[in-house]
Design a protein around this motif. Structure first.
Motif, PDB file in Angstrom:
ATOM      1  N   SER A  97       0.830  -1.206   0.000  1.00 23.04           N
ATOM      2  CA  SER A  97       0.000   0.000   0.000  1.00 23.04           C
ATOM      3  C   SER A  97       0.867   1.260   0.000  1.00 23.04           C
ATOM      4  N   VAL A  98       2.001   1.223   0.709  1.00 20.16           N
ATOM      5  CA  VAL A  98       2.920   2.366   0.701  1.00 20.16           C
ATOM      6  C   VAL A  98       3.545   2.501  -0.688  1.00 20.16           C
ATOM      7  N   ASP A  99       3.890   1.379  -1.295  1.00 19.20           N
ATOM      8  CA  ASP A  99       4.442   1.357  -2.651  1.00 19.20           C
ATOM      9  C   ASP A  99       3.465   2.019  -3.625  1.00 19.20           C
ATOM     10  N   LYS A 100       2.193   1.672  -3.525  1.00 19.04           N
ATOM     11  CA  LYS A 100       1.174   2.261  -4.407  1.00 19.04           C
ATOM     12  C   LYS A 100       1.053   3.765  -4.176  1.00 19.04           C
ATOM     13  N   LEU A 101       1.102   4.179  -2.909  1.00 22.90           N
ATOM     14  CA  LEU A 101       1.036   5.605  -2.598  1.00 22.90           C
ATOM     15  C   LEU A 101       2.198   6.347  -3.256  1.00 22.90           C
ATOM     16  N   LEU A 102       3.396   5.806  -3.126  1.00 28.12           N
ATOM     17  CA  LEU A 102       4.567   6.456  -3.728  1.00 28.12           C
ATOM     18  C   LEU A 102       4.446   6.494  -5.249  1.00 28.12           C
ATOM     19  N   GLY A 103       3.931   5.438  -5.839  1.00 23.55           N
ATOM     20  CA  GLY A 103       3.754   5.418  -7.287  1.00 23.55           C
ATOM     21  C   GLY A 103       2.778   6.479  -7.751  1.00 23.55           C
ATOM     22  N   GLU A 104       1.676   6.632  -7.037  1.00 28.66           N
ATOM     23  CA  GLU A 104       0.683   7.646  -7.394  1.00 28.66           C
ATOM     24  C   GLU A 104       1.244   9.051  -7.222  1.00 28.66           C
ATOM     25  N   LEU A 105       2.073   9.233  -6.201  1.00 29.84           N
ATOM     26  CA  LEU A 105       2.717  10.534  -6.004  1.00 29.84           C
ATOM     27  C   LEU A 105       3.719  10.811  -7.119  1.00 29.84           C
ATOM     28  N   ALA A 106       4.492   9.808  -7.489  1.00 34.73           N
ATOM     29  CA  ALA A 106       5.507   9.977  -8.536  1.00 34.73           C
ATOM     30  C   ALA A 106       4.865  10.302  -9.885  1.00 34.73           C
ATOM     31  N   ARG A 107       3.687   9.761 -10.145  1.00 34.20           N
ATOM     32  CA  ARG A 107       2.986  10.012 -11.417  1.00 34.20           C
ATOM     33  C   ARG A 107       2.088  11.252 -11.337  1.00 34.20           C
ATOM     34  N   ASP A 108       2.187  12.004 -10.251  1.00 30.91           N
ATOM     35  CA  ASP A 108       1.365  13.203 -10.030  1.00 30.91           C
ATOM     36  C   ASP A 108      -0.129  12.908 -10.037  1.00 30.91           C
ATOM     37  N   GLU A 109      -0.504  11.703  -9.665  1.00 28.70           N
ATOM     38  CA  GLU A 109      -1.919  11.362  -9.530  1.00 28.70           C
ATOM     39  C   GLU A 109      -2.459  11.866  -8.201  1.00 28.70           C
ATOM     40  N   LEU A 110      -1.559  12.089  -7.262  1.00 31.95           N
ATOM     41  CA  LEU A 110      -1.883  12.672  -5.957  1.00 31.95           C
ATOM     42  C   LEU A 110      -0.971  13.864  -5.730  1.00 31.95           C
ATOM     43  N   ALA A 111      -1.479  14.854  -5.020  1.00 32.30           N
ATOM     44  CA  ALA A 111      -0.673  16.033  -4.708  1.00 32.30           C
ATOM     45  C   ALA A 111       0.298  15.706  -3.568  1.00 32.30           C
ATOM     46  N   SER A 167       2.547  16.751  -0.477  1.00 34.26           N
ATOM     47  CA  SER A 167       2.510  17.785   0.550  1.00 34.26           C
ATOM     48  C   SER A 167       3.391  17.350   1.712  1.00 34.26           C
ATOM     49  N   ASP A 168       3.591  18.271   2.639  1.00 30.90           N
ATOM     50  CA  ASP A 168       4.373  17.921   3.830  1.00 30.90           C
ATOM     51  C   ASP A 168       3.689  16.822   4.631  1.00 30.90           C
ATOM     52  N   ASP A 169       2.359  16.854   4.689  1.00 28.04           N
ATOM     53  CA  ASP A 169       1.619  15.822   5.418  1.00 28.04           C
ATOM     54  C   ASP A 169       1.797  14.451   4.769  1.00 28.04           C
ATOM     55  N   ILE A 170       1.751  14.417   3.440  1.00 30.10           N
ATOM     56  CA  ILE A 170       1.950  13.147   2.731  1.00 30.10           C
ATOM     57  C   ILE A 170       3.379  12.666   2.922  1.00 30.10           C
ATOM     58  N   ALA A 171       4.340  13.574   2.870  1.00 29.97           N
ATOM     59  CA  ALA A 171       5.741  13.191   3.092  1.00 29.97           C
ATOM     60  C   ALA A 171       5.904  12.589   4.488  1.00 29.97           C
ATOM     61  N   ASP A 172       5.274  13.212   5.487  1.00 28.66           N
ATOM     62  CA  ASP A 172       5.352  12.682   6.853  1.00 28.66           C
ATOM     63  C   ASP A 172       4.689  11.307   6.953  1.00 28.66           C
ATOM     64  N   LEU A 173       3.573  11.124   6.267  1.00 26.93           N
ATOM     65  CA  LEU A 173       2.902   9.822   6.269  1.00 26.93           C
ATOM     66  C   LEU A 173       3.811   8.758   5.645  1.00 26.93           C
ATOM     67  N   CYS A 174       4.454   9.088   4.551  1.00 26.68           N
ATOM     68  CA  CYS A 174       5.377   8.141   3.908  1.00 26.68           C
ATOM     69  C   CYS A 174       6.537   7.801   4.843  1.00 26.68           C
ATOM     70  N   ARG A 175       7.085   8.808   5.502  1.00 25.68           N
ATOM     71  CA  ARG A 175       8.182   8.566   6.455  1.00 25.68           C
ATOM     72  C   ARG A 175       7.725   7.658   7.596  1.00 25.68           C
ATOM     73  N   ARG A 176       6.546   7.958   8.133  1.00 27.48           N
ATOM     74  CA  ARG A 176       6.016   7.138   9.238  1.00 27.48           C
ATOM     75  C   ARG A 176       5.815   5.698   8.797  1.00 27.48           C
ATOM     76  N   ALA A 177       5.296   5.508   7.593  1.00 26.88           N
ATOM     77  CA  ALA A 177       5.037   4.157   7.099  1.00 26.88           C
ATOM     78  C   ALA A 177       6.340   3.389   6.891  1.00 26.88           C
ATOM     79  N   ILE A 178       7.327   4.034   6.318  1.00 31.96           N
ATOM     80  CA  ILE A 178       8.615   3.361   6.099  1.00 31.96           C
ATOM     81  C   ILE A 178       9.296   3.069   7.433  1.00 31.96           C
ATOM     82  N   ALA A 179       9.216   4.013   8.361  1.00 31.13           N
ATOM     83  CA  ALA A 179       9.780   3.774   9.696  1.00 31.13           C
ATOM     84  C   ALA A 179       9.053   2.622  10.381  1.00 31.13           C
ATOM     85  N   ALA A 180       7.740   2.535  10.195  1.00 28.76           N
ATOM     86  CA  ALA A 180       6.955   1.450  10.802  1.00 28.76           C
ATOM     87  C   ALA A 180       7.399   0.089  10.256  1.00 28.76           C
ATOM     88  N   ILE A 181       7.701   0.029   8.972  1.00 31.27           N
ATOM     89  CA  ILE A 181       8.180  -1.222   8.382  1.00 31.27           C
ATOM     90  C   ILE A 181       9.501  -1.621   9.027  1.00 31.27           C
TER      91      ILE A 181
END
Length: 167
Positions: free
Chosen positions: A71-85, A87-101
């Motif tokens: 699910s984190v992989d999909k989020l990053l892919g959508e961000l990379a393809r500009d399908e999602l905006a 933001s700092d909040d999204i960056a923090d969510l990605c960091r939290r998810a990777i740290a959780a792994i």
């Protein structure tokens, strides 16, 4: 310690170093994307490194953690393809998810049980950020179905003396 956990620790220890490196590289790429350094390229790098970690998790049989990482992989892919905006909040969510792994793997390597349900809240937040339906907690639940339940002993036939006592 259960048989399942003992079995999983061997393969995990073989690949944990590589997974940790992939997670570190993904985290660094997210930091660069957050600093607006070639955002799209950095997000692709983060996704690529996370995808490596996901593959290793799948091979060693950590199905719940693999599902979470996917699910984190999909989020990053959508961000990379500009399908999602981004933001700092999204960056923090990605960091939290990777740290959780990474934290989850550290806990497993120190003998904690494989209970990916602990990641369900963060898994739901990732889905919310992606704009998809929140997953069920059961999406992270992969019980060991190879365990064999012992058979009940067959009932013993009653002898004549026992039958007369029951009447």
């Amino acid at each position: 310690m259960s048989h399942v956990i003992e079995h999983d620790l061997g393969p995990l220890t073989w690949v944990k170093g590589e997974i940790d490196q992939a997670l570190d590289r993904a985290m660094a790429a997210i930091d660069k994307a957050a600093a607006d350094e070639e955002r799209g390229t950095q997000l692709q790098f983060a996704q690529s490194h996370l995808h490596q970690a996901r593959g290793a998790l799948s091979i060693i049989g950590l199905d719940g953690l693999t599902q979470f990482t996917d699910s984190v992989d999909k989020l990053l892919g959508e961000l990379a393809r500009d399908e999602l905006a981004f933001s700092d909040d999204i960056a923090d969510l990605c960091r939290r998810a990777i740290a959780a792994i990474g934290n989850y793997l550290d806990e497993l390597s120190h003998g904690a049980p494989d209970q990916a349900l602990r990641l369900s809240r963060l898994h739901a937040r990732i889905a919310l950020a992606r704009g998809v339906e929140a997953p069920s907690e059961s999406d992270l639940f992969f019980p060991d179905l190879s365990a064999v339940i012992p058979r009940r002993p067959a009932p013993q036939p009653l002898d004549a003396a026992s039958e007369t006592r029951l009447l």
